[in-house]
Design a protein around this motif. Structure first.
Motif, PDB file in Angstrom:
ATOM      1  N   ARG A  43       0.854  -1.179   0.000  1.00 11.30           N
ATOM      2  CA  ARG A  43       0.000   0.000   0.000  1.00 11.30           C
ATOM      3  C   ARG A  43       0.897   1.238   0.000  1.00 11.30           C
ATOM      4  O   ARG A  43       2.117   1.118   0.102  1.00 11.30           O
ATOM      5  CB  ARG A  43      -0.927   0.013   1.230  1.00 11.30           C
ATOM      6  CG  ARG A  43      -1.911  -1.152   1.270  1.00 11.30           C
ATOM      7  CD  ARG A  43      -2.698  -1.193   2.575  1.00 11.30           C
ATOM      8  NE  ARG A  43      -3.590  -2.354   2.640  1.00 11.30           N
ATOM      9  CZ  ARG A  43      -4.267  -2.725   3.714  1.00 11.30           C
ATOM     10  NH1 ARG A  43      -4.135  -2.025   4.861  1.00 11.30           N
ATOM     11  NH2 ARG A  43      -5.056  -3.771   3.682  1.00 11.30           N
ATOM     12  N   GLU A  45       1.684   5.362   1.389  1.00  7.90           N
ATOM     13  CA  GLU A  45       1.462   6.353   2.441  1.00  7.90           C
ATOM     14  C   GLU A  45       2.192   7.637   2.092  1.00  7.90           C
ATOM     15  O   GLU A  45       3.347   7.606   1.642  1.00  7.90           O
ATOM     16  CB  GLU A  45       1.951   5.848   3.799  1.00  7.90           C
ATOM     17  CG  GLU A  45       1.769   6.879   4.918  1.00  7.90           C
ATOM     18  CD  GLU A  45       2.247   6.398   6.265  1.00  7.90           C
ATOM     19  OE1 GLU A  45       2.469   7.243   7.156  1.00  7.90           O
ATOM     20  OE2 GLU A  45       2.407   5.163   6.439  1.00  7.90           O
ATOM     21  N   ASP A 224       5.859  -0.230   7.753  1.00  5.50           N
ATOM     22  CA  ASP A 224       5.853   1.083   7.108  1.00  5.50           C
ATOM     23  C   ASP A 224       7.300   1.433   6.784  1.00  5.50           C
ATOM     24  O   ASP A 224       8.155   1.398   7.675  1.00  5.50           O
ATOM     25  CB  ASP A 224       5.262   2.158   8.026  1.00  5.50           C
ATOM     26  CG  ASP A 224       3.855   1.812   8.517  1.00  5.50           C
ATOM     27  OD1 ASP A 224       3.185   1.004   7.852  1.00  5.50           O
ATOM     28  OD2 ASP A 224       3.446   2.356   9.555  1.00  5.50           O
ATOM     29  N   TYR A 253       3.752  -0.820   3.653  1.00  5.90           N
ATOM     30  CA  TYR A 253       3.363   0.505   3.177  1.00  5.90           C
ATOM     31  C   TYR A 253       4.612   1.185   2.631  1.00  5.90           C
ATOM     32  O   TYR A 253       5.598   1.363   3.359  1.00  5.90           O
ATOM     33  CB  TYR A 253       2.797   1.354   4.315  1.00  5.90           C
ATOM     34  CG  TYR A 253       1.365   1.062   4.687  1.00  5.90           C
ATOM     35  CD1 TYR A 253       0.310   1.808   4.158  1.00  5.90           C
ATOM     36  CD2 TYR A 253       1.059   0.045   5.586  1.00  5.90           C
ATOM     37  CE1 TYR A 253      -1.006   1.550   4.508  1.00  5.90           C
ATOM     38  CE2 TYR A 253      -0.263  -0.225   5.944  1.00  5.90           C
ATOM     39  CZ  TYR A 253      -1.292   0.534   5.397  1.00  5.90           C
ATOM     40  OH  TYR A 253      -2.588   0.281   5.755  1.00  5.90           O
ATOM     41  N   LYS A 255       6.301   4.453   1.797  1.00  4.11           N
ATOM     42  CA  LYS A 255       6.104   5.840   2.216  1.00  4.11           C
ATOM     43  C   LYS A 255       6.905   6.778   1.314  1.00  4.11           C
ATOM     44  O   LYS A 255       8.101   6.583   1.103  1.00  4.11           O
ATOM     45  CB  LYS A 255       6.544   6.019   3.674  1.00  4.11           C
ATOM     46  CG  LYS A 255       5.710   5.220   4.664  1.00  4.11           C
ATOM     47  CD  LYS A 255       6.139   5.484   6.095  1.00  4.11           C
ATOM     48  CE  LYS A 255       5.907   6.913   6.520  1.00  4.11           C
ATOM     49  NZ  LYS A 255       6.186   7.123   7.950  1.00  4.11           N
TER      50      LYS A 255
END
Length: 325
Positions: A43, A45, A224, A253, A255
């Protein structure tokens, strides 16, 4: 049945080096078989989104550059935003299916004690009972205004909030994200933070892919990872590593940070132009990461936009504290 490992992406420049007679790469680090509940491996961020004006610029730029965002996070803290500003940010993110994560309030580097500034490791943490209570106050206020993700930089605060969530004092769907300011650097530390209540955990961006795989071997909690880290977190730029970060660190994630950018915390109107332009550039950096993944054949496996469930995680049992006489 265990899920199949992901297909391996192309490594940058490997074909040309092979054709020129260079020896092949060393044995690859094992692939992660863990996934988000939706089946995705990664994902996105966008951090350091400090207030409604920055958020508006970021969302507009993400649409212009076709950069999907799963989560937007903020670093100054809940206490640096008015109720109206928080409500505006919650509504804007909800309308686009983006998770909004706000940092919890006071931390050691902003209080009168000198230790939080003299010793970097103590700066992010909540010093004393008062700052612990102030973080709880921030959490209750934010969740009351509709925020469903909170950024935490202290293990005691995390455990306290997890106990509150388990007891129904905070919404069951609220998630806790461990800050990059205190990110764990080994498998045992990562597992401890997960058991204290973390739903996703920043790890330092100087970890090797092999070290990331070591962490993944003990936990399925989402990682993350700053593909580009701000200067105060090392300033690392690892776009060409993004495919391997996903392969070995999933669920993860990615970033989109920004080095060589002005310091913003705590943000305010006096820093607004820099905050807005930095936000826009973070989105552009995200586009560069996505383009790199596509060129390497590693852009598949992204979770659907709007996905935020971290999946089932392991927790310490909550036992009553002993009464001290």
């Amino acid at each position: 049945m265990d899920p199949l490992p992901p297909s391996r992406p192309r490594h940058p420049g490997e074909r040309a080096l092979r054709d020129l007679g260079f020896p092949p790469r060393a044995e690859l680090v094992p692939s992660s078989v863990a996934r988000f509940p939706d089946g995705g491996t990664w994902r996105t961020e966008l951090p350091s989104c400090e207030g409604p004006a920055v958020l508006d610029a970021v969302l507009t730029e993400s649409e212009r550059l076709a950069v999907p965002l799963h989560r937007i996070s903020q670093g100054s803290g809940v206490w640096m935003l008015t109720d109206a500003e928080i409500g505006e940010m919650v509504a804007a993110c909800a309308a686009r299916g983006v998770e909004l994560s706000l940092f919890l309030g006071p931390r050691g580097s902003w209080e009168p004690g000198a230790g939080g500034r003299a010793y970097a490791s103590s700066g992010p943490r909540a010093r004393g009972r008062d700052q612990l209570a102030q973080c709880v106050e921030d959490a209750e206020r934010a969740t009351g205004l509709g925020v469903r993700s909170l950024l935490v930089a202290d293990e005691g605060v995390l455990w306290t909030l997890h106990r509150m969530r388990a007891a129904g004092r905070l919404p069951a769907g609220v998630t806790f994200k461990v800050s990059a300011l205190v990110g764990p650097v080994n498998p045992a530390a990562f597992a401890v933070w997960e058991r204290l209540g973390a739903d996703s955990l920043n790890v330092p961006s100087d970890l090797t892919v092999a070290q990331l795989a070591e962490i993944r071997s003990v936990s399925a909690a989402p990682i993350d990872f700053y593909v580009e880290a701000p200067d105060d977190l090392g300033g690392f730029v690892r776009m060409y590593d993004a495919a391997e970060l996903v392969r070995c660190g999933a669920p993860i994630y990615l970033k989109f940070g920004l080095r060589n950018a002005p310091a913003l915390y705590p943000a305010g109107r006096h820093l607004l132009p820099a905050a807005v332009e930095s936000g826009r550039e973070r989105v552009r950096r995200g586009r560069l990461v996505l383009d790199t993944l596509a060129r390497l054949g590693a852009d598949e496996g992204m979770s659907p936009v709007g996905a935020r469930d971290p999946g089932p995680l392991r927790r310490f049992p909550d036992e009553p504290a002993p009464v001290m006489s």
